[in-house]
Motif scaffolding. Structure first.
Motif, mmCIF file in Angstrom:
data_model
loop_
_atom_site.group_PDB
_atom_site.id
_atom_site.type_symbol
_atom_site.label_atom_id
_atom_site.label_comp_id
_atom_site.label_asym_id
_atom_site.label_seq_id
_atom_site.Cartn_x
_atom_site.Cartn_y
_atom_site.Cartn_z
ATOM 1 N N MET A 1 46.829 36.516 40.051
ATOM 2 C CA MET A 1 47.635 37.464 39.296
ATOM 3 C C MET A 1 46.811 38.174 38.252
ATOM 4 S SD MET A 1 50.590 34.758 38.906
ATOM 5 C CE MET A 1 49.376 33.618 38.332
ATOM 6 N N TYR A 2 45.879 38.943 38.712
ATOM 7 C CA TYR A 2 44.953 39.552 37.773
ATOM 8 C C TYR A 2 45.682 40.348 36.708
ATOM 9 C CZ TYR A 2 41.229 41.864 35.607
ATOM 10 O OH TYR A 2 40.371 42.296 34.664
ATOM 11 N N PHE A 3 46.626 41.132 37.121
ATOM 12 C CA PHE A 3 47.320 41.878 36.083
ATOM 13 C C PHE A 3 48.783 41.483 35.918
ATOM 14 C CE2 PHE A 3 48.871 45.334 38.894
ATOM 15 C CZ PHE A 3 48.005 45.175 39.947
ATOM 16 N N ALA B 1 33.406 40.849 36.541
ATOM 17 C CA ALA B 1 32.874 39.737 35.745
ATOM 18 C C ALA B 1 33.956 38.700 35.433
ATOM 19 C CB ALA B 1 32.265 40.265 34.444
ATOM 20 N N HIS B 2 35.197 39.148 35.238
ATOM 21 C CA HIS B 2 36.306 38.228 34.998
ATOM 22 C C HIS B 2 36.545 37.354 36.235
ATOM 23 C CE1 HIS B 2 40.433 36.994 33.676
ATOM 24 N NE2 HIS B 2 40.651 37.011 34.979
ATOM 25 N N GLU B 3 36.558 37.968 37.406
ATOM 26 C CA GLU B 3 36.776 37.188 38.636
ATOM 27 C C GLU B 3 35.623 36.214 38.866
ATOM 28 O OE1 GLU B 3 39.599 37.127 39.796
ATOM 29 O OE2 GLU B 3 40.395 38.961 38.914
ATOM 30 N N ILE B 4 34.400 36.652 38.594
ATOM 31 C CA ILE B 4 33.253 35.748 38.703
ATOM 32 C C ILE B 4 33.399 34.613 37.689
ATOM 33 C CG2 ILE B 4 30.744 35.562 38.437
ATOM 34 C CD1 ILE B 4 31.586 37.027 40.989
ATOM 35 N N GLY B 5 34.011 34.918 36.544
ATOM 36 C CA GLY B 5 34.304 33.873 35.561
ATOM 37 C C GLY B 5 35.151 32.763 36.179
ATOM 38 N N HIS B 6 36.087 33.124 37.044
ATOM 39 C CA HIS B 6 36.895 32.106 37.731
ATOM 40 C C HIS B 6 36.034 31.275 38.687
ATOM 41 C CE1 HIS B 6 40.661 33.198 36.031
ATOM 42 N NE2 HIS B 6 40.735 34.385 36.592
ATOM 43 N N HIS B 7 35.038 31.922 39.285
ATOM 44 C CA HIS B 7 34.125 31.176 40.158
ATOM 45 C C HIS B 7 33.328 30.160 39.334
ATOM 46 C CE1 HIS B 7 31.364 30.218 43.356
ATOM 47 N NE2 HIS B 7 30.332 30.662 42.657
ATOM 48 N N LEU C 1 43.097 29.290 30.887
ATOM 49 C CA LEU C 1 42.152 29.487 31.997
ATOM 50 C C LEU C 1 41.737 30.952 32.088
ATOM 51 C CD1 LEU C 1 41.027 27.708 34.423
ATOM 52 C CD2 LEU C 1 42.805 28.779 35.802
ATOM 53 N N GLU C 2 42.709 31.845 31.964
ATOM 54 C CA GLU C 2 42.427 33.277 32.071
ATOM 55 C C GLU C 2 41.587 33.780 30.894
ATOM 56 O OE1 GLU C 2 42.875 35.164 34.586
ATOM 57 O OE2 GLU C 2 43.868 33.581 35.709
ATOM 58 N N LEU C 3 41.916 33.302 29.697
ATOM 59 C CA LEU C 3 41.152 33.745 28.530
ATOM 60 C C LEU C 3 39.719 33.233 28.607
ATOM 61 C CD1 LEU C 3 43.824 33.321 25.704
ATOM 62 C CD2 LEU C 3 43.060 35.450 26.776
ATOM 63 N N THR D 1 50.869 34.585 31.647
ATOM 64 C CA THR D 1 49.928 33.749 32.378
ATOM 65 C C THR D 1 48.483 34.162 32.131
ATOM 66 O OG1 THR D 1 50.230 35.181 34.292
ATOM 67 C CG2 THR D 1 51.497 33.131 34.258
ATOM 68 N N HIS D 2 48.266 35.292 31.514
ATOM 69 C CA HIS D 2 46.898 35.767 31.298
ATOM 70 C C HIS D 2 46.534 35.925 29.819
ATOM 71 C CE1 HIS D 2 46.934 36.599 35.541
ATOM 72 N NE2 HIS D 2 45.667 36.938 35.490
ATOM 73 N N GLY D 3 47.505 35.899 28.965
ATOM 74 C CA GLY D 3 47.201 36.113 27.555
ATOM 75 C C GLY D 3 47.595 37.507 27.111
HETATM 76 ZN ZN LIG Z 1 42.016 35.894 36.148
#
Ligand SMILES: [Zn+2]
Length: 287
Positions: A39-41, A164-170, A200-202, A256-258
């Motif tokens: 749920m990126y956005f 970069a955010h998605e790579i952050g999840h990796h 987690l998202e932040l 869920t994302h901040g």
């Molecule tokens: Zn995310």
């Protein structure tokens, strides 16, 4: 961002123009995971669950191809994300090495419209996402048009921040953080879990900031205005902003994302520090 003469990552899988045949849209448990990570956005997870109600089938998910014609602009975006991916490989390999670990490079999948992942079937409308089950980041480049127009976040560094955010999840997956969160989910109510999800998202935002700092130190990627572009995007995809846009009111328990302010703050924190130790959102008292 300075990128034109930089290395393109070879870990890009181009699935644009490939169609998923009807009836092999998967579903089941993978969709739940996707609802967690996808749920990126700030799309309501129930929407994604609904997608998962599609027929389950034992047929292999073979995909038929047809020639895919990307516009010159889209082709440039494809090159751009390959450069950002390469930059994340360089930075995170170094950071992991510094911590006595080995970075496993993820794959970035370009798709158009719909895609099949180890986390289930996904649609472009859900936005870019990371699937921990196959270590892949999925992005339909048409998202960048929405980012610019609907989310009022122009600029190449806004686009870099998304990757970069998605790579952050990796990175979270490799460090075992997302697995811990996934376990916690079973014991928590939906509201409690949303709070964990925000952390987690932040943290992924903070990791995106760390990457920005390190990539700039490594290769001088930043141009004037880049940080502002990323901060503007972080602010415009905050749950409160998006919910207000969609519904006209805000319900913090469903974040869920901040919030916008939180996303800006954590990106900035990672950017200023350039160190993953600055990204412990799980211990932070105030987000
Ligand atoms: Zn995310």
């Amino acid at each position: 961002m300075r990128w034109k003469n930089s290395r393109r990552s070879s870990n890009v899988e181009d699935r644009r123009g490939k169609r998923i045949p009807r009836g092999v849209k998967g579903g089941g448990i993978g969709i739940l995971l996707l609802a967690l990570v996808g749920m990126y956005f700030g799309i309501d997870p129930s929407l994604i669950m609904n997608v998962g109600d599609a027929v389950q089938s034992s047929r292999p998910a073979s995909q038929s191809s047809e020639p895919y014609q990307a516009s010159p602009e889209e082709q440039e975006q494809a090159e751009f994300v390959a450069v950002v991916l390469a930059d994340t490989e360089d930075v995170w390999s170094q950071v992991f090495r510094e911590n006595g670990k080995t970075y496993q490079k993820p794959t970035l999948v370009l798709f158009s419209g719909t895609v099949e992942s180890a986390c289930g079937y996904a649609q472009a409308a859900m936005g870019p996402f990371y699937c921990p089950g196959d270590h892949k980041v999925y992005i339909d480049l048409s998202f960048y048009k929405d980012l610019q127009k609907q989310m009022h976040s122009p600029g190449d560094f806004a686009r870099a921040y998304v990757v970069a955010h998605e790579i952050g999840h990796h990175v979270q997956k490799l460090l075992g953080i997302s697995d811990q969160v996934d376990q916690a989910r079973r014991q928590l109510s939906k509201e409690e879990f949303n709070k964990v999800s925000v952390r987690l998202e932040l943290q992924a935002d903070c990791f995106a900031g760390v990457w920005t700092n390190r990539a700039d130190r490594m290769r001088g990627i930043l141009e004037p205005g880049d940080i502002e572009e990323a901060l503007n995007a972080a602010s415009n995809i905050g749950d409160d902003r998006l919910q207000k846009q969609a519904r006209g009111y805000v319900t913090p328990d469903s974040f869920t994302h901040g919030s916008s302010a939180q996303r800006v703050r954590w990106f900035n924190q990672g950017y200023q520090a350039g160190n993953i130790n600055s990204c412990n959102t799980f211990e932070a008292r105030d987000l």
